[in-house]
Design a protein around this motif. Structure first.
Motif, PDB file in Angstrom:
ATOM      1  N   ALA A 229      21.696  11.640   2.702  1.00  0.00           N
ATOM      2  CA  ALA A 229      23.068  11.470   2.225  1.00  0.00           C
ATOM      3  C   ALA A 229      23.742  12.795   1.914  1.00  0.00           C
ATOM      4  CB  ALA A 229      23.076  10.581   0.977  1.00  0.00           C
ATOM      5  N   ASP A 230      22.958  13.803   1.538  1.00  0.00           N
ATOM      6  CA  ASP A 230      23.539  15.116   1.224  1.00  0.00           C
ATOM      7  C   ASP A 230      23.699  16.007   2.451  1.00  0.00           C
ATOM      8  OD1 ASP A 230      20.945  15.793   1.804  1.00  0.00           O
ATOM      9  OD2 ASP A 230      20.481  16.661  -0.164  1.00  0.00           O
ATOM     10  N   GLY A 231      23.412  15.451   3.637  1.00  0.00           N
ATOM     11  CA  GLY A 231      23.571  16.202   4.875  1.00  0.00           C
ATOM     12  C   GLY A 231      22.356  17.004   5.290  1.00  0.00           C
ATOM     13  N   SER A 232      21.323  16.995   4.480  1.00  0.00           N
ATOM     14  CA  SER A 232      20.114  17.752   4.805  1.00  0.00           C
ATOM     15  C   SER A 232      19.152  16.884   5.618  1.00  0.00           C
ATOM     16  CB  SER A 232      19.423  18.213   3.517  1.00  0.00           C
ATOM     17  OG  SER A 232      18.804  17.112   2.874  1.00  0.00           O
ATOM     18  N   TRP A 233      18.058  17.504   6.051  1.00  0.00           N
ATOM     19  CA  TRP A 233      17.015  16.775   6.762  1.00  0.00           C
ATOM     20  C   TRP A 233      15.915  16.307   5.808  1.00  0.00           C
ATOM     21  CZ3 TRP A 233      18.656  15.284  11.198  1.00  0.00           C
ATOM     22  CH2 TRP A 233      19.432  16.107  12.018  1.00  0.00           C
ATOM     23  N   ALA A 234      16.137  16.382   4.516  1.00  0.00           N
ATOM     24  CA  ALA A 234      15.109  16.063   3.527  1.00  0.00           C
ATOM     25  C   ALA A 234      14.774  14.575   3.534  1.00  0.00           C
ATOM     26  CB  ALA A 234      15.577  16.473   2.134  1.00  0.00           C
ATOM     27  N   THR A 235      13.534  14.268   3.142  1.00  0.00           N
ATOM     28  CA  THR A 235      13.155  12.875   2.916  1.00  0.00           C
ATOM     29  C   THR A 235      13.630  12.460   1.526  1.00  0.00           C
ATOM     30  OG1 THR A 235      10.974  13.626   2.171  1.00  0.00           O
ATOM     31  CG2 THR A 235      11.175  12.931   4.470  1.00  0.00           C
ATOM     32  N   SER A 236      13.396  11.207   1.170  1.00  0.00           N
ATOM     33  CA  SER A 236      13.908  10.672  -0.084  1.00  0.00           C
ATOM     34  C   SER A 236      13.389  11.457  -1.294  1.00  0.00           C
ATOM     35  CB  SER A 236      13.495   9.208  -0.237  1.00  0.00           C
ATOM     36  OG  SER A 236      13.811   8.735  -1.527  1.00  0.00           O
ATOM     37  N   PRO A 237      14.269  11.830  -2.215  1.00  0.00           N
ATOM     38  CA  PRO A 237      13.827  12.538  -3.416  1.00  0.00           C
ATOM     39  C   PRO A 237      12.987  11.669  -4.338  1.00  0.00           C
ATOM     40  CG  PRO A 237      16.136  11.942  -3.603  1.00  0.00           C
ATOM     41  CD  PRO A 237      15.730  11.617  -2.202  1.00  0.00           C
ATOM     42  N   ASP A 238      12.978  10.354  -4.091  1.00  0.00           N
ATOM     43  CA  ASP A 238      12.194   9.443  -4.919  1.00  0.00           C
ATOM     44  C   ASP A 238      10.745   9.315  -4.463  1.00  0.00           C
ATOM     45  OD1 ASP A 238      14.425   8.826  -6.516  1.00  0.00           O
ATOM     46  OD2 ASP A 238      15.117   7.367  -5.029  1.00  0.00           O
ATOM     47  N   ALA A 239      10.424   9.867  -3.283  1.00  0.00           N
ATOM     48  CA  ALA A 239       9.050   9.817  -2.782  1.00  0.00           C
ATOM     49  C   ALA A 239       8.171  10.803  -3.544  1.00  0.00           C
ATOM     50  CB  ALA A 239       9.028  10.130  -1.293  1.00  0.00           C
ATOM     51  N   ASP A 240       6.891  10.477  -3.646  1.00  0.00           N
ATOM     52  CA  ASP A 240       5.944  11.361  -4.329  1.00  0.00           C
ATOM     53  C   ASP A 240       5.871  12.683  -3.569  1.00  0.00           C
ATOM     54  OD1 ASP A 240       3.730  12.691  -5.395  1.00  0.00           O
ATOM     55  OD2 ASP A 240       2.580  10.848  -5.653  1.00  0.00           O
TER      56      ASP A 240
ATOM     57  N   ILE B 204       0.830  -1.205   0.000  1.00  0.00           N
ATOM     58  CA  ILE B 204       0.000   0.000   0.000  1.00  0.00           C
ATOM     59  C   ILE B 204       0.863   1.254   0.000  1.00  0.00           C
ATOM     60  CG2 ILE B 204      -1.579   1.370   1.426  1.00  0.00           C
ATOM     61  CD1 ILE B 204      -2.844  -1.302   2.304  1.00  0.00           C
ATOM     62  N   LEU B 205       1.837   1.288   0.894  1.00  0.00           N
ATOM     63  CA  LEU B 205       2.667   2.486   1.026  1.00  0.00           C
ATOM     64  C   LEU B 205       3.449   2.770  -0.243  1.00  0.00           C
ATOM     65  CD1 LEU B 205       3.930   1.987   4.692  1.00  0.00           C
ATOM     66  CD2 LEU B 205       2.077   3.466   3.899  1.00  0.00           C
ATOM     67  N   GLU B 206       4.002   1.738  -0.856  1.00  0.00           N
ATOM     68  CA  GLU B 206       4.761   1.956  -2.083  1.00  0.00           C
ATOM     69  C   GLU B 206       3.842   2.376  -3.225  1.00  0.00           C
ATOM     70  OE1 GLU B 206       7.051  -1.614  -2.530  1.00  0.00           O
ATOM     71  OE2 GLU B 206       8.629  -0.903  -1.171  1.00  0.00           O
ATOM     72  N   ALA B 207       2.613   1.848  -3.269  1.00  0.00           N
ATOM     73  CA  ALA B 207       1.663   2.272  -4.295  1.00  0.00           C
ATOM     74  C   ALA B 207       1.219   3.712  -4.079  1.00  0.00           C
ATOM     75  CB  ALA B 207       0.449   1.338  -4.306  1.00  0.00           C
TER      76      ALA B 207
ATOM     77  N   VAL C 171       8.612   5.738  -0.089  1.00  0.00           N
ATOM     78  CA  VAL C 171       9.831   5.002  -0.407  1.00  0.00           C
ATOM     79  C   VAL C 171      10.425   4.431   0.879  1.00  0.00           C
ATOM     80  CG1 VAL C 171      12.184   5.202  -1.292  1.00  0.00           C
ATOM     81  CG2 VAL C 171      10.316   6.423  -2.426  1.00  0.00           C
ATOM     82  N   LYS C 172      10.721   3.135   0.858  1.00  0.00           N
ATOM     83  CA  LYS C 172      11.334   2.505   2.035  1.00  0.00           C
ATOM     84  C   LYS C 172      12.783   2.965   2.159  1.00  0.00           C
ATOM     85  CE  LYS C 172      10.479  -1.842   2.778  1.00  0.00           C
ATOM     86  NZ  LYS C 172      10.551  -3.334   2.681  1.00  0.00           N
ATOM     87  N   THR C 173      13.130   3.520   3.314  1.00  0.00           N
ATOM     88  CA  THR C 173      14.485   4.016   3.535  1.00  0.00           C
ATOM     89  C   THR C 173      15.215   3.276   4.641  1.00  0.00           C
ATOM     90  OG1 THR C 173      13.571   5.723   4.994  1.00  0.00           O
ATOM     91  CG2 THR C 173      13.963   6.340   2.692  1.00  0.00           C
ATOM     92  N   VAL C 174      14.475   2.538   5.471  1.00  0.00           N
ATOM     93  CA  VAL C 174      15.072   1.731   6.543  1.00  0.00           C
ATOM     94  C   VAL C 174      14.388   0.380   6.529  1.00  0.00           C
ATOM     95  CG1 VAL C 174      15.398   1.458   9.039  1.00  0.00           C
ATOM     96  CG2 VAL C 174      15.640   3.717   7.990  1.00  0.00           C
ATOM     97  N   ASP C 175      15.184  -0.696   6.579  1.00  0.00           N
ATOM     98  CA  ASP C 175      14.623  -2.045   6.654  1.00  0.00           C
ATOM     99  C   ASP C 175      15.464  -2.863   7.617  1.00  0.00           C
ATOM    100  OD1 ASP C 175      13.443  -4.487   6.345  1.00  0.00           O
ATOM    101  OD2 ASP C 175      13.523  -4.517   4.166  1.00  0.00           O
TER     102      ASP C 175
ATOM    103  N   GLN D   7      10.664  -0.894   9.899  1.00  0.00           N
ATOM    104  CA  GLN D   7      10.903  -0.281   8.597  1.00  0.00           C
ATOM    105  C   GLN D   7      10.475   1.181   8.652  1.00  0.00           C
ATOM    106  OE1 GLN D   7       8.425  -2.774   6.160  1.00  0.00           O
ATOM    107  NE2 GLN D   7       9.971  -4.366   5.962  1.00  0.00           N
ATOM    108  N   GLU D   8      11.079   1.998   7.798  1.00  0.00           N
ATOM    109  CA  GLU D   8      10.672   3.397   7.702  1.00  0.00           C
ATOM    110  C   GLU D   8      10.456   3.749   6.241  1.00  0.00           C
ATOM    111  OE1 GLU D   8      13.380   5.959   9.796  1.00  0.00           O
ATOM    112  OE2 GLU D   8      13.161   4.851  11.684  1.00  0.00           O
ATOM    113  N   PHE D   9       9.415   4.560   6.008  1.00  0.00           N
ATOM    114  CA  PHE D   9       9.030   4.962   4.673  1.00  0.00           C
ATOM    115  C   PHE D   9       8.955   6.478   4.606  1.00  0.00           C
ATOM    116  CE2 PHE D   9       7.565   0.685   5.175  1.00  0.00           C
ATOM    117  CZ  PHE D   9       7.612   0.100   3.908  1.00  0.00           C
ATOM    118  N   ASP D  10       9.580   7.033   3.586  1.00  0.00           N
ATOM    119  CA  ASP D  10       9.538   8.477   3.369  1.00  0.00           C
ATOM    120  C   ASP D  10       8.414   8.838   2.413  1.00  0.00           C
ATOM    121  OD1 ASP D  10      11.742   8.742   4.942  1.00  0.00           O
ATOM    122  OD2 ASP D  10      13.048   9.581   3.405  1.00  0.00           O
ATOM    123  N   ALA D  11       7.651   9.860   2.776  1.00  0.00           N
ATOM    124  CA  ALA D  11       6.733  10.505   1.846  1.00  0.00           C
ATOM    125  C   ALA D  11       7.415  11.778   1.355  1.00  0.00           C
ATOM    126  CB  ALA D  11       5.413  10.829   2.532  1.00  0.00           C
TER     127      ALA D  11
END
Length: 234
Positions: A112-123, A19-22, A26-30, A35-39
């Motif tokens: 990874a870039d040192g920011s507090w941003a969530t995954s750039p691949d998330a919607d 559901i979350l991926e649909a 994006v899963k960032t921790v497993d 698990q953790e998912f970024d929106a």
């Protein structure tokens, strides 16, 4: 730094992952049972519990912060009760409210870039909503102001806040203080999102401008039948 990061506990993690991926998270921790998912805005932690566990199907209201000690200092300076709380896993902050509710602020990790941003691949249109039920909406809203959340809207029955680093915090009126259900907001049309869910084999429907997604935890009887995704208010 402040971000919404509710924790949802389930005995059906595979169903929730689908559901979350649909939905565009994006899963960032497993780490197995964690698990953790970024929106695009906010983050969701998914904890695996056995079927019948008291937490199965429930969502805990919680946030992430950059520096726990600094967060506690600023929160107390703002008049909200907070204290450093040590656990075997991490140093956290415990926030206490006048309605008897307590929630935790967890240390965030940088991208990874040192920011507090969530995954750039998330919607980027999807936001996580963490909900707190309280008989004292106005007082509870003051707690969220005290932790640094920014008011968005309020009335006698609810108060909604944005956070600096993503996600939405909401207080809604209820007879007893406690954790509310997990929800999402979407800043775009819901039809493409419905199509993504359907393609992934997830049961969902749109009714009166709201997307309802079948909740895999509802089979246990304690969880609501649907996960709600609403359009961002105009």
């Amino acid at each position: 730094m402040l971000r919404a990061r509710p924790i949802h506990y389930t005995s059906r993690p595979k169903d929730w992952t689908a559901i979350l991926e649909a939905l565009g998270l994006v899963k960032t921790v497993d780490d197995g049972e964690w698990q953790e998912f970024d929106a695009g805005s906010g983050r969701l932690a998914l904890g695996h519990v056995e079927h019948g566990h008291p937490l199965d199907g429930s969502t805990l209201f919680s946030v992430e912060v950059g520096d726990v000690d600094e967060f506690v200092r600023r929160t107390e300076d703002a008049g909200t009760q907070a204290e450093v709380h040590e656990t075997p896993e991490a140093t956290t902050a415990r926030i206490s409210a006048d309605d008897g509710f307590e929630f935790f602020a967890f240390p965030a990790t940088r991208a990874a870039d040192g920011s507090w941003a969530t995954s750039p691949d998330a919607d980027p249109a999807l936001a996580v909503v963490a909900t707190w039920v309280s008989p004292l909406v106005e007082m509870s809203a003051n707690v969220l102001r005290g932790i640094g959340a920014k008011p968005r809207s309020a009335d006698d029955e609810s108060a909604t806040f944005n956070t600096k680093n993503g996600g939405i915090l909401q207080v809604i009126h209820g007879a007893d203080a406690g954790n509310g259900v997990l929800a999402f907001e979407y800043d775009a049309g819901l039809d493409p999102l419905l199509a993504q869910l359907t393609q992934a084999g997830v049961e969902a429907r749109i009714s009166e401008g709201v997307l309802y997604v079948a909740n895999p935890d509802a089979a246990g009887g304690a969880a609501p039948a649907s996960i709600v995704v609403e359009r961002v208010p105009a």
